[in-house]
Design a protein around this motif. Structure first.
Motif, PDB file in Angstrom:
ATOM      1  N   VAL A  68       0.831  -1.206   0.000  1.00 58.84           N
ATOM      2  CA  VAL A  68       0.000   0.000   0.000  1.00 58.84           C
ATOM      3  C   VAL A  68       0.865   1.254   0.000  1.00 58.84           C
ATOM      4  CG1 VAL A  68      -1.686   1.311   1.335  1.00 58.84           C
ATOM      5  CG2 VAL A  68      -1.953  -1.168   1.080  1.00 58.84           C
ATOM      6  N   ARG A  69       1.925   1.244   0.812  1.00 55.25           N
ATOM      7  CA  ARG A  69       2.822   2.400   0.900  1.00 55.25           C
ATOM      8  C   ARG A  69       3.495   2.666  -0.454  1.00 55.25           C
ATOM      9  NH1 ARG A  69       4.818   1.100   5.403  1.00 55.25           N
ATOM     10  NH2 ARG A  69       6.535  -0.180   4.596  1.00 55.25           N
ATOM     11  N   ALA A  70       3.953   1.600  -1.103  1.00 55.24           N
ATOM     12  CA  ALA A  70       4.607   1.759  -2.397  1.00 55.24           C
ATOM     13  C   ALA A  70       3.641   2.309  -3.436  1.00 55.24           C
ATOM     14  CB  ALA A  70       5.170   0.414  -2.858  1.00 55.24           C
ATOM     15  N   TYR A  71       2.397   1.847  -3.386  1.00 55.30           N
ATOM     16  CA  TYR A  71       1.374   2.342  -4.327  1.00 55.30           C
ATOM     17  C   TYR A  71       1.151   3.842  -4.137  1.00 55.30           C
ATOM     18  CZ  TYR A  71      -3.172   2.991  -6.546  1.00 55.30           C
ATOM     19  OH  TYR A  71      -4.202   3.454  -7.317  1.00 55.30           O
ATOM     20  N   ARG A  72       1.042   4.251  -2.887  1.00 55.19           N
ATOM     21  CA  ARG A  72       0.800   5.676  -2.599  1.00 55.19           C
ATOM     22  C   ARG A  72       1.986   6.545  -2.992  1.00 55.19           C
ATOM     23  NH1 ARG A  72      -1.944   4.829   3.394  1.00 55.19           N
ATOM     24  NH2 ARG A  72      -4.082   4.442   2.659  1.00 55.19           N
ATOM     25  N   GLU A  73       3.195   5.975  -2.884  1.00 58.87           N
ATOM     26  CA  GLU A  73       4.409   6.739  -3.186  1.00 58.87           C
ATOM     27  C   GLU A  73       4.822   6.637  -4.653  1.00 58.87           C
ATOM     28  OE1 GLU A  73       7.249   5.254  -0.409  1.00 58.87           O
ATOM     29  OE2 GLU A  73       6.202   6.088   1.338  1.00 58.87           O
ATOM     30  N   GLY A  74       4.083   5.847  -5.429  1.00 59.19           N
ATOM     31  CA  GLY A  74       4.367   5.726  -6.848  1.00 59.19           C
ATOM     32  C   GLY A  74       5.675   5.031  -7.164  1.00 59.19           C
ATOM     33  N   ARG A  75       6.022   4.038  -6.358  1.00 53.25           N
ATOM     34  CA  ARG A  75       7.272   3.296  -6.577  1.00 53.25           C
ATOM     35  C   ARG A  75       7.000   1.795  -6.579  1.00 53.25           C
ATOM     36  NH1 ARG A  75       8.485   0.936  -1.763  1.00 53.25           N
ATOM     37  NH2 ARG A  75       7.683   1.941   0.134  1.00 53.25           N
ATOM     38  N   SER A  76       8.005   1.029  -6.974  1.00 55.38           N
ATOM     39  CA  SER A  76       7.887  -0.429  -6.929  1.00 55.38           C
ATOM     40  C   SER A  76       8.018  -0.898  -5.484  1.00 55.38           C
ATOM     41  CB  SER A  76       8.980  -1.088  -7.775  1.00 55.38           C
ATOM     42  OG  SER A  76       8.831  -0.729  -9.137  1.00 55.38           O
ATOM     43  N   PRO A  77       7.182  -1.827  -5.055  1.00 58.41           N
ATOM     44  CA  PRO A  77       7.268  -2.281  -3.664  1.00 58.41           C
ATOM     45  C   PRO A  77       8.501  -3.140  -3.423  1.00 58.41           C
ATOM     46  CG  PRO A  77       5.632  -3.552  -4.871  1.00 58.41           C
ATOM     47  CD  PRO A  77       6.073  -2.459  -5.787  1.00 58.41           C
ATOM     48  N   GLY A  78       9.020  -3.047  -2.215  1.00 58.85           N
ATOM     49  CA  GLY A  78      10.146  -3.884  -1.814  1.00 58.85           C
ATOM     50  C   GLY A  78       9.660  -5.013  -0.922  1.00 58.85           C
ATOM     51  N   PHE A  79       8.933  -5.941  -1.504  1.00 61.46           N
ATOM     52  CA  PHE A  79       8.386  -7.049  -0.721  1.00 61.46           C
ATOM     53  C   PHE A  79       9.505  -7.899  -0.121  1.00 61.46           C
ATOM     54  CE2 PHE A  79       4.725  -6.494  -3.778  1.00 61.46           C
ATOM     55  CZ  PHE A  79       3.844  -6.001  -2.838  1.00 61.46           C
ATOM     56  N   SER A  80       9.391  -8.198   1.160  1.00 59.63           N
ATOM     57  CA  SER A  80      10.470  -8.926   1.836  1.00 59.63           C
ATOM     58  C   SER A  80      10.045 -10.261   2.415  1.00 59.63           C
ATOM     59  CB  SER A  80      11.045  -8.063   2.970  1.00 59.63           C
ATOM     60  OG  SER A  80      10.022  -7.742   3.915  1.00 59.63           O
ATOM     61  N   TRP A  81       8.734 -10.557   2.370  1.00 62.68           N
ATOM     62  CA  TRP A  81       8.260 -11.818   2.947  1.00 62.68           C
ATOM     63  C   TRP A  81       8.841 -13.003   2.199  1.00 62.68           C
ATOM     64  CZ3 TRP A  81       5.791 -16.197   1.303  1.00 62.68           C
ATOM     65  CH2 TRP A  81       5.271 -17.045   2.287  1.00 62.68           C
ATOM     66  N   ASP A  82       9.214 -14.020   2.944  1.00 63.01           N
ATOM     67  CA  ASP A  82       9.628 -15.279   2.323  1.00 63.01           C
ATOM     68  C   ASP A  82       9.115 -16.405   3.212  1.00 63.01           C
ATOM     69  OD1 ASP A  82      10.722 -16.998   0.503  1.00 63.01           O
ATOM     70  OD2 ASP A  82      12.721 -16.139   0.597  1.00 63.01           O
ATOM     71  N   ALA A  83       8.921 -17.567   2.606  1.00 58.84           N
ATOM     72  CA  ALA A  83       8.407 -18.716   3.354  1.00 58.84           C
ATOM     73  C   ALA A  83       9.376 -19.061   4.460  1.00 58.84           C
ATOM     74  CB  ALA A  83       8.202 -19.907   2.420  1.00 58.84           C
ATOM     75  N   LYS A  84       8.806 -19.392   5.634  1.00 57.11           N
ATOM     76  CA  LYS A  84       9.630 -19.761   6.790  1.00 57.11           C
ATOM     77  C   LYS A  84      10.066 -21.217   6.668  1.00 57.11           C
ATOM     78  CE  LYS A  84       8.873 -15.722   8.530  1.00 57.11           C
ATOM     79  NZ  LYS A  84       8.080 -15.151   7.444  1.00 57.11           N
TER      80      LYS A  84
END
Length: 254
Positions: free
Chosen positions: A238-254
């Motif tokens: 959501v933050r990346a969308y509002r800021e007009g940038r590509s998101p830096g998704f960091s989640w990975d499977a545990k």
């Protein structure tokens, strides 16, 4: 990461490409290769830099099926112990997106592998067939049901009863293939799609795969939604969308 003879593995930009590499036999899969595939997939699932897997074949052919000279080593296609079914199940349950990139022949066990992938993109000249009726073999339960779910009962019967090969355009009408493109554009199209997927939320894709494949109920979906909130994955999107940038998704499977 080591792979057995008959496979080649390359990893680039979070995309792993696993190539069936026996072009002299039109990439027929040996018993040793069927046996090794679940372990290769387990290693790739555990590798954090791999976000998308491409499955393809060398020499302009996807896979002509199991190596018939070793047919007695493959088991009785039992859903628990048959080598082809165990390998197929490992591919179906691989937690990351899998795209089959198909040229040439995709027949028998090759079709079994392709249908276990999430998506199938083929070159215009590709040929598809499900051919156990040529050998008097009973196709595995899970493979038969998957074929019927993807192509529909009538199309599954046509393919299984006739053992005839069909072209890529026919295959896309049946739903066996998701997209067809010229051979010269195939690699660029599939790799570009894989790179796009690799930049998306891995949490979203893992949850979607479980849900679509019928391996998640309401409790699991709620758990995924809670994980999206608590991990910060949704907040970053959501933050990346509002800021007009590509998101830096960091989640990975545990």
């Amino acid at each position: 990461m080591e792979v057995t003879d008959g496979f080649e593995l390359a990893i680039d930009e979070h995309v792993a490409t696993l190539t069936i590499n026996r072009p002299a036999t039109r990439n027929a899969v040996t018993a040793a290769m069927w046996r090794a595939l679940p372990g290769i997939l387990a290693d790739l699932a555990a590798e954090p830099k791999v976000r998308v897997l491409l499955l393809t074949g060398a020499g302009g052919t996807f896979c002509s099926g199991a190596d018939i000279s070793e047919i007695h080593e493959l088991g009785d296609n039992d859903d628990d112990t048959g080598l082809t079914v165990v390998a197929e199940h490992a591919l179906v349950t691989f937690p990351k997106p899998v795209i089959a990139m198909i040229e040439g022949y995709c027949v028998g066990g090759g079709c079994q592998l392709a249908l276990a992938c999430d998506l199938r993109i083929a070159a215009t000249g590709a040929r598809f067939g499900v051919t156990p009726a040529k050998l008097g073999i009973v196709y595995p339960l899970s493979s038969t049901r998957r074929l019927a779910e993807i192509a529909g009962p009538a199309a599954a019967k046509l393919l299984l009863f006739s053992a005839e090969l069909i072209g890529a355009e026919h295959a896309v009408r049946l739903g066996l293939v998701d997209e067809v493109c010229p051979p010269e554009d195939l690699r660029e199209r599939v790799y570009g799609l894989a790179v796009t997927m690799a930049g998306r939320s891995r949490l979203t894709m893992a949850a979607a795969k479980q849900i679509i494949d019928g391996r998640a109920g309401e409790a699991e979906v709620r758990a995924w939604q809670r994980e999206a909130r608590e991990s910060g994955e949704m907040a970053e999107g959501v933050r990346a969308y509002r800021e007009g940038r590509s998101p830096g998704f960091s989640w990975d499977a545990k």
